[in-house]
Design a protein around this motif. Structure first.
Motif, PDB file in Angstrom:
ATOM      1  N   PHE A   7       0.690  -1.365  -0.079  1.00 47.52           N
ATOM      2  CA  PHE A   7      -0.044   0.043   0.122  1.00 47.52           C
ATOM      3  C   PHE A   7       0.645   1.261   0.041  1.00 47.52           C
ATOM      4  CE2 PHE A   7      -0.220  -1.467   4.414  1.00 47.52           C
ATOM      5  CZ  PHE A   7       0.430  -0.299   4.972  1.00 47.52           C
ATOM      6  N   LEU A  31      -4.537   9.192  -7.230  1.00 46.92           N
ATOM      7  CA  LEU A  31      -5.503   8.340  -7.310  1.00 46.92           C
ATOM      8  C   LEU A  31      -5.500   7.378  -8.438  1.00 46.92           C
ATOM      9  CD1 LEU A  31      -8.717  10.359  -5.922  1.00 46.92           C
ATOM     10  CD2 LEU A  31      -7.416   8.266  -4.440  1.00 46.92           C
ATOM     11  N   CYS A  55      -2.303   5.056  -8.604  1.00 46.55           N
ATOM     12  CA  CYS A  55      -2.667   3.797  -7.621  1.00 46.55           C
ATOM     13  C   CYS A  55      -3.583   2.836  -8.058  1.00 46.55           C
ATOM     14  CB  CYS A  55      -2.699   4.481  -6.084  1.00 46.55           C
ATOM     15  SG  CYS A  55      -1.349   4.955  -5.514  1.00 46.55           S
ATOM     16  N   GLN A  56      -4.681   3.460  -8.472  1.00 45.74           N
ATOM     17  CA  GLN A  56      -5.743   2.684  -9.286  1.00 45.74           C
ATOM     18  C   GLN A  56      -5.344   1.728 -10.281  1.00 45.74           C
ATOM     19  OE1 GLN A  56      -9.293   4.701 -10.299  1.00 45.74           O
ATOM     20  NE2 GLN A  56     -10.501   2.931 -10.132  1.00 45.74           N
ATOM     21  N   ARG A  57      -4.302   2.329 -11.292  1.00 44.38           N
ATOM     22  CA  ARG A  57      -3.940   1.566 -12.314  1.00 44.38           C
ATOM     23  C   ARG A  57      -3.131   0.496 -11.987  1.00 44.38           C
ATOM     24  NH1 ARG A  57      -3.421   6.717 -14.822  1.00 44.38           N
ATOM     25  NH2 ARG A  57      -1.118   6.716 -14.326  1.00 44.38           N
ATOM     26  N   GLY A  68      -3.291  -1.114  -9.098  1.00 44.85           N
ATOM     27  CA  GLY A  68      -3.978  -1.737  -8.008  1.00 44.85           C
ATOM     28  C   GLY A  68      -3.426  -1.792  -6.843  1.00 44.85           C
ATOM     29  N   LEU A  76      -3.256  -0.263  -2.857  1.00 45.73           N
ATOM     30  CA  LEU A  76      -4.492   0.348  -1.985  1.00 45.73           C
ATOM     31  C   LEU A  76      -3.564   1.732  -1.361  1.00 45.73           C
ATOM     32  CD1 LEU A  76      -6.889   0.003  -0.052  1.00 45.73           C
ATOM     33  CD2 LEU A  76      -5.279  -1.143   1.600  1.00 45.73           C
ATOM     34  N   ARG A 130     -10.316   9.612  -0.108  1.00 48.84           N
ATOM     35  CA  ARG A 130     -11.318   8.506   0.216  1.00 48.84           C
ATOM     36  C   ARG A 130     -12.626   9.022  -0.773  1.00 48.84           C
ATOM     37  NH1 ARG A 130     -15.312   6.270   0.646  1.00 48.84           N
ATOM     38  NH2 ARG A 130     -16.092   4.312   1.854  1.00 48.84           N
ATOM     39  N   ASN A 143     -12.475   7.822  -4.233  1.00 43.23           N
ATOM     40  CA  ASN A 143     -12.475   6.392  -4.391  1.00 43.23           C
ATOM     41  C   ASN A 143     -12.720   5.442  -3.222  1.00 43.23           C
ATOM     42  OD1 ASN A 143     -11.621   3.870  -5.423  1.00 43.23           O
ATOM     43  ND2 ASN A 143      -9.359   4.484  -5.918  1.00 43.23           N
ATOM     44  N   ASP A 192     -13.687   2.354  -2.909  1.00 46.71           N
ATOM     45  CA  ASP A 192     -12.984   1.086  -2.865  1.00 46.71           C
ATOM     46  C   ASP A 192     -11.368   1.110  -2.926  1.00 46.71           C
ATOM     47  OD1 ASP A 192     -15.543   0.043  -3.124  1.00 46.71           O
ATOM     48  OD2 ASP A 192     -15.532   0.293  -5.218  1.00 46.71           O
ATOM     49  N   GLY A 193     -10.581   2.136  -3.161  1.00 48.38           N
ATOM     50  CA  GLY A 193      -9.227   2.173  -3.186  1.00 48.38           C
ATOM     51  C   GLY A 193      -8.563   2.771  -2.172  1.00 48.38           C
ATOM     52  N   VAL A 194      -9.286   3.142  -1.164  1.00 46.20           N
ATOM     53  CA  VAL A 194      -8.628   4.202  -0.134  1.00 46.20           C
ATOM     54  C   VAL A 194      -9.170   3.536   1.181  1.00 46.20           C
ATOM     55  CG1 VAL A 194      -8.319   6.456   1.100  1.00 46.20           C
ATOM     56  CG2 VAL A 194      -8.487   6.277  -1.418  1.00 46.20           C
TER      57      VAL A 194
END
Length: 441
Positions: free
Chosen positions: A190, A214, A217-219, A221, A223, A244, A247, A249-251
């Motif tokens: 993470f 964001l 980190c999303q690309r 994968g 956290l 948050r 995103n 689901d990712g934070v």
């Protein structure tokens, strides 16, 4: 006492070691040693020393009489509940109130995804416990919060720092570091970040970069752990929109009442996606069984009965005045080679010393001159950051802040003269992570 001990001899069973259990500790305990900085701050806590070190909120600004009545009333009316075991996830009503607090930063969440913790520090510990195996990589700004670095070290994570400037974490550095680590096959678990009023940097990630971080980190994968204890303590305008908020689901968002109410209650929280939340609850129950019902209900009662938004405004004005006092004193008194950040909120200024000076080597001299700060080495996992120092303005009165800067400027000026005369000022090797303790967090 035996005859042997009377003659000053040590029993054979005791051995010659200071710690008889040194060979029995787990590998992760090897680095759990007290920093020499902690010994210095035992002296620095004396009243004649101006401490620009500790990140202690100015709780005297609270209406302490009302808080006292609130606590007394809680015991009288709800004692059997307040003094009993509670839920491992936290009091349901308090979790709903926490969602109201987070809405100020654009977060829309349900109480079922909130886990109440013993301060946000425990939330950070639980997150690290459920994600990190020894050798896993954690990305973090350089510098980063000393309490986080201590937690990551305890779980044997490898911390890789990402460059930061006056606008926060540098997205290009983040992307390049992720690419290099993935190419090398290093497992990244993470990104840990304090995007708003950073500790210790005093900077804030700007709006454009927030979206870039964001997206990166999303690309990949990865956290994001968003630690946000200072987000409501901005000096200008409305609170920044949390990562948050954009995103869910990712934070994982970490919050705390330590800075907006009082650290003594030890109430924080984590807002996490469903699956992570379940793991956090299990980890929480294994650590403490259940959080303190008493402090949770006290915080909930405070939020219900007191004008807490107005109290936050009071804190903001108080800290703004002290921030201004520190910046004005630095501008007036510091040697011209010293530079520093200019925070728009929070508690801290990050100062950079001239080339050749070492903040950790300077600290004993500063304490001798009755002023204290935190050396920059404590905020890097590899002990770098020797030219930096963290200055805190949250606790001393403005006049004391100015006097502390005057003393510190004198010490730094002497070090510059030493450097100019002998070619370098005092320096020392830095190894490992310094952990100054909760009063300096």
């Amino acid at each position: 006492m035996t005859e042997e001990l009377d003659h000053g001899q040590t029993p054979a069973t005791q051995g010659s070691r200071i710690d008889a259990y040194v060979d029995r500790y787990a590998a992760r305990a090897t680095g759990m040693v007290a920093s020499e900085i902690r010994a210095l701050f035992a002296v620095a806590s004396r009243p004649e020393v101006v401490s620009l070190a500790g990140g202690m909120p100015y709780v005297t600004a609270l209406p302490l009489d009302m808080v006292g009545e609130l606590v007394s009333d809680l015991v009288t009316r709800r004692g059997p509940v307040a003094l009993q075991y509670g839920s491992g996830q936290g009091d349901p009503h308090l979790r709903e109130q926490i969602c109201d607090v987070m809405r100020l930063e654009g977060i829309h969440a349900g109480a079922n995804d909130v886990v109440v913790t013993v301060g946000s520090q425990q939330a950070l510990d639980l997150i690290t416990r459920i994600f990190i195996d020894p050798g896993d990589v954690v990305l973090a700004e350089g510098p980063s919060y000393v309490g986080a670095l201590g937690t990551f070290a305890a779980y044997q994570a490898k911390v890789v720092h990402i460059a930061m400037d006056d606008q926060g974490i540098v997205p290009e550095s983040l992307a390049q570091t992720i690419y290099a680590l993935e190419t090398a096959g290093a497992p990244i678990k993470f990104l840990y970040t304090i995007p708003t009023f950073h500790n210790p940097g005093g900077v804030t990630l700007n709006i454009a970069r927030r979206q870039q971080v964001l997206d990166i980190c999303q690309r990949a994968g990865i956290l994001i752990i968003e630690d946000n204890p200072y987000g409501l303590l901005g000096f200008d305008g409305e609170p920044m929109r949390a990562l948050r908020a954009d995103n869910p689901d990712g934070v994982v968002y970490l919050g705390s009442f330590s800075k907006t109410l009082a650290p003594g209650f030890r109430v924080g929280w984590a807002l996490a996606p469903h699956a992570i939340r379940d793991k956090l609850v299990l980890a929480m129950e294994s650590a403490v069984l259940s959080h303190s019902s008493f402090t949770q209900l006290a915080v909930g009662q405070y939020l219900t009965t007191q004008p807490w938004r107005e109290q936050i405004k009071t804190f903001r004005e108080l800290y703004r005045e002290r921030r201004d006092a520190l910046l004005d004193a630095l501008e007036s008194l510091m040697p011209p080679e010293v530079t520093w950040t200019r925070p728009a909120g929070g508690f801290f200024v990050w100062a950079t010393l001239p080339e050749g000076l070492d903040s950790k080597a300077i600290l004993p001299r500063a304490v001798a001159e009755r002023v204290a700060f935190v050396p920059g080495t404590g905020f890097f996992s590899d002990g770098s950051g020797a030219r930096h120092m963290r200055l805190s303005y949250c606790y001393p009165e403005p006049d004391r802040i100015r006097e502390g800067v005057r003393r510190l400027a004198g010490v730094i000026d002497q070090e510059i003269q030493l450097r100019d005369t002998f070619g370098t000022a005092s320096a020392r090797d830095h190894q490992g992570v310094d952990t100054p303790g909760p009063d300096l967090a």
